[in-house]
Design a protein around this motif. Structure first.
Motif, PDB file in Angstrom:
ATOM      1  N   ASN A   4      27.839  51.980  42.392  1.00  0.00           N
ATOM      2  CA  ASN A   4      29.396  52.569  42.282  1.00  0.00           C
ATOM      3  C   ASN A   4      29.424  54.014  42.172  1.00  0.00           C
ATOM      4  O   ASN A   4      30.169  54.628  42.873  1.00  0.00           O
ATOM      5  CB  ASN A   4      29.807  51.657  40.980  1.00  0.00           C
ATOM      6  N   VAL A  36      36.636  39.458  44.271  1.00  0.00           N
ATOM      7  CA  VAL A  36      36.955  40.878  44.856  1.00  0.00           C
ATOM      8  C   VAL A  36      38.693  40.896  44.923  1.00  0.00           C
ATOM      9  O   VAL A  36      39.225  41.864  44.617  1.00  0.00           O
ATOM     10  CB  VAL A  36      36.412  40.967  46.333  1.00  0.00           C
ATOM     11  N   ILE A  96      34.183  46.720  47.716  1.00  0.00           N
ATOM     12  CA  ILE A  96      33.866  46.044  46.607  1.00  0.00           C
ATOM     13  C   ILE A  96      33.120  44.711  46.889  1.00  0.00           C
ATOM     14  O   ILE A  96      32.270  44.654  46.437  1.00  0.00           O
ATOM     15  CB  ILE A  96      35.451  45.584  45.632  1.00  0.00           C
ATOM     16  N   TYR A 139      35.599  52.310  35.344  1.00  0.00           N
ATOM     17  CA  TYR A 139      35.368  51.453  36.510  1.00  0.00           C
ATOM     18  C   TYR A 139      34.017  51.255  36.876  1.00  0.00           C
ATOM     19  O   TYR A 139      33.483  50.278  36.754  1.00  0.00           O
ATOM     20  CB  TYR A 139      36.394  51.670  37.255  1.00  0.00           C
ATOM     21  N   ASP A 140      33.340  52.475  37.278  1.00  0.00           N
ATOM     22  CA  ASP A 140      32.227  52.285  37.738  1.00  0.00           C
ATOM     23  C   ASP A 140      30.822  51.924  37.044  1.00  0.00           C
ATOM     24  O   ASP A 140      30.181  51.202  37.376  1.00  0.00           O
ATOM     25  CB  ASP A 140      31.757  53.685  38.432  1.00  0.00           C
ATOM     26  N   THR A 163      30.798  42.078  38.202  1.00  0.00           N
ATOM     27  CA  THR A 163      29.407  41.764  39.318  1.00  0.00           C
ATOM     28  C   THR A 163      28.504  40.788  38.550  1.00  0.00           C
ATOM     29  O   THR A 163      28.079  39.969  39.244  1.00  0.00           O
ATOM     30  CB  THR A 163      28.975  43.262  39.689  1.00  0.00           C
ATOM     31  N   GLN A 215      40.272  42.343  41.527  1.00  0.00           N
ATOM     32  CA  GLN A 215      40.085  43.799  41.389  1.00  0.00           C
ATOM     33  C   GLN A 215      40.786  44.598  42.233  1.00  0.00           C
ATOM     34  O   GLN A 215      41.100  45.746  42.108  1.00  0.00           O
ATOM     35  CB  GLN A 215      38.576  44.080  41.697  1.00  0.00           C
ATOM     36  N   THR A 216      41.029  44.142  43.756  1.00  0.00           N
ATOM     37  CA  THR A 216      41.776  44.907  44.812  1.00  0.00           C
ATOM     38  C   THR A 216      43.122  44.933  44.305  1.00  0.00           C
ATOM     39  O   THR A 216      43.810  45.998  44.400  1.00  0.00           O
ATOM     40  CB  THR A 216      41.320  44.319  46.087  1.00  0.00           C
ATOM     41  N   GLU A 239      43.735  47.540  41.596  1.00  0.00           N
ATOM     42  CA  GLU A 239      43.788  48.815  41.829  1.00  0.00           C
ATOM     43  C   GLU A 239      44.704  49.276  42.777  1.00  0.00           C
ATOM     44  O   GLU A 239      45.447  50.207  42.525  1.00  0.00           O
ATOM     45  CB  GLU A 239      42.418  48.965  42.865  1.00  0.00           C
ATOM     46  N   THR A 244      39.191  49.349  50.048  1.00  0.00           N
ATOM     47  CA  THR A 244      38.776  49.088  48.671  1.00  0.00           C
ATOM     48  C   THR A 244      38.285  47.701  48.712  1.00  0.00           C
ATOM     49  O   THR A 244      37.307  47.406  48.231  1.00  0.00           O
ATOM     50  CB  THR A 244      40.034  49.136  47.856  1.00  0.00           C
ATOM     51  N   CYS A 282      33.636  47.288  36.442  1.00  0.00           N
ATOM     52  CA  CYS A 282      33.003  46.630  37.603  1.00  0.00           C
ATOM     53  C   CYS A 282      31.658  45.891  37.617  1.00  0.00           C
ATOM     54  O   CYS A 282      31.405  44.852  38.050  1.00  0.00           O
ATOM     55  CB  CYS A 282      32.846  47.543  38.817  1.00  0.00           C
ATOM     56  N   LYS A 330      29.142  44.207  45.707  1.00  0.00           N
ATOM     57  CA  LYS A 330      28.964  42.859  45.136  1.00  0.00           C
ATOM     58  C   LYS A 330      28.041  42.139  46.069  1.00  0.00           C
ATOM     59  O   LYS A 330      26.878  41.533  45.070  1.00  0.00           O
ATOM     60  CB  LYS A 330      30.214  41.821  44.958  1.00  0.00           C
TER      61      LYS A 330
END
Length: 171
Positions: free
Chosen positions: A40, A105, A137, A72-73, A81, A108-109, A112, A133, A77, A141
Motif C-alpha cells: 500500500n 473490494v 485494491i 488507510y495504508d 485484507t 472499500q471502493t 473511497e 481504485t 486496508c 488483495k
C-alpha cells in the motif's frame, strides 16, 4: 473540520479492529498485515508522486513517513485484507474466489468514492476514476493472498518429508 472528525473516528475504529490480528495463526496474520502495508505504501506513494491522487487533509506529521494515507495504508486496508485472506483460505473454485474478492473490494471502493466526492480526505487527479481504485485494491488483495498461498505451499512441502520420515520410523 468534518475531515478531522472522520479521521478521528476511523483511527478509533482501526485501533479497535486491530485486535483481530492477535488471533491464531498469529505469524501468518502479521505477514499478511505487514506485506499489505508495504504494498500500500509503495502504490500510494507512486500514485501521489505521479499526481493521480492527493490527500489534502491528512494526519499531522504523516508527511514525514509517507505521501499517502497512513491511516488507510497501514491500518484499515491491512485489516480488511487479513479478513479477506482468512475468508478465501479454503476457496477452491475461481468463481467463488473472484466473488469473495468482489465482496471485499466493493465496500472499500464505495467508501473511497463517497470520501472523494464529499470530503477533502482524498482527491482524484489526472483521470483517476473509481474503477482504477477498484482494480488496484483487488490486485493488491489478490497479490497478498497469492504470496500467503506461496508461503503456505512451501511450508507444507518442507513439513511433508519430515512427517513421512516419522511415519516410516514409527512402523
Amino acid at each position: 473540520m468534518l475531515e478531522r472528525k472522520i479521521l478521528k473516528y476511523l483511527w478509533i475504529l482501526g485501533i479497535i479492529l486491530f485486535s483481530t490480528i492477535f488471533r491464531k495463526p498469529i505469524r501468518e496474520r502479521w505477514i499478511v498485515f505487514l506485506f499489505n502495508s508495504v504494498l500500500n505504501i509503495y502504490l500510494d506513494n507512486y500514485l501521489v508522486h505521479t499526481k493521480r491522487l492527493k490527500y489534502p487533509v491528512r494526519v499531522k506529521h504523516a508527511g514525514l513517513f509517507t505521501r499517502g494515507s497512513i491511516l488507510y495504508d497501514n491500518l484499515l486496508c491491512p485489516i480488511v485484507t487479513l479478513w479477506y485472506c482468512q475468508s478465501t483460505k479454503n476457496t477452491k473454485k475461481i468463481s467463488e474466489f473472484l466473488f469473495k474478492t468482489f465482496l471485499y473490494v466493493l465496500p472499500q471502493t464505495v467508501i473511497e468514492i463517497i470520501l472523494e466526492k464529499y470530503t477533502d480526505l482524498i482527491e482524484y487527479k489526472k483521470g483517476w476514476k473509481w474503477y482504477h481504485t477498484f482494480g488496484a485494491i483487488a490486485a493488491v488483495k489478490m497479490l497478498v493472498r497469492g504470496f500467503i498461498q506461496l508461503i503456505q505451499t512451501k511450508a507444507n512441502r518442507e513439513e511433508l518429508p519430515e512427517s513421512r520420515q516419522k511415519t516410516k520410523t514409527s512402523s
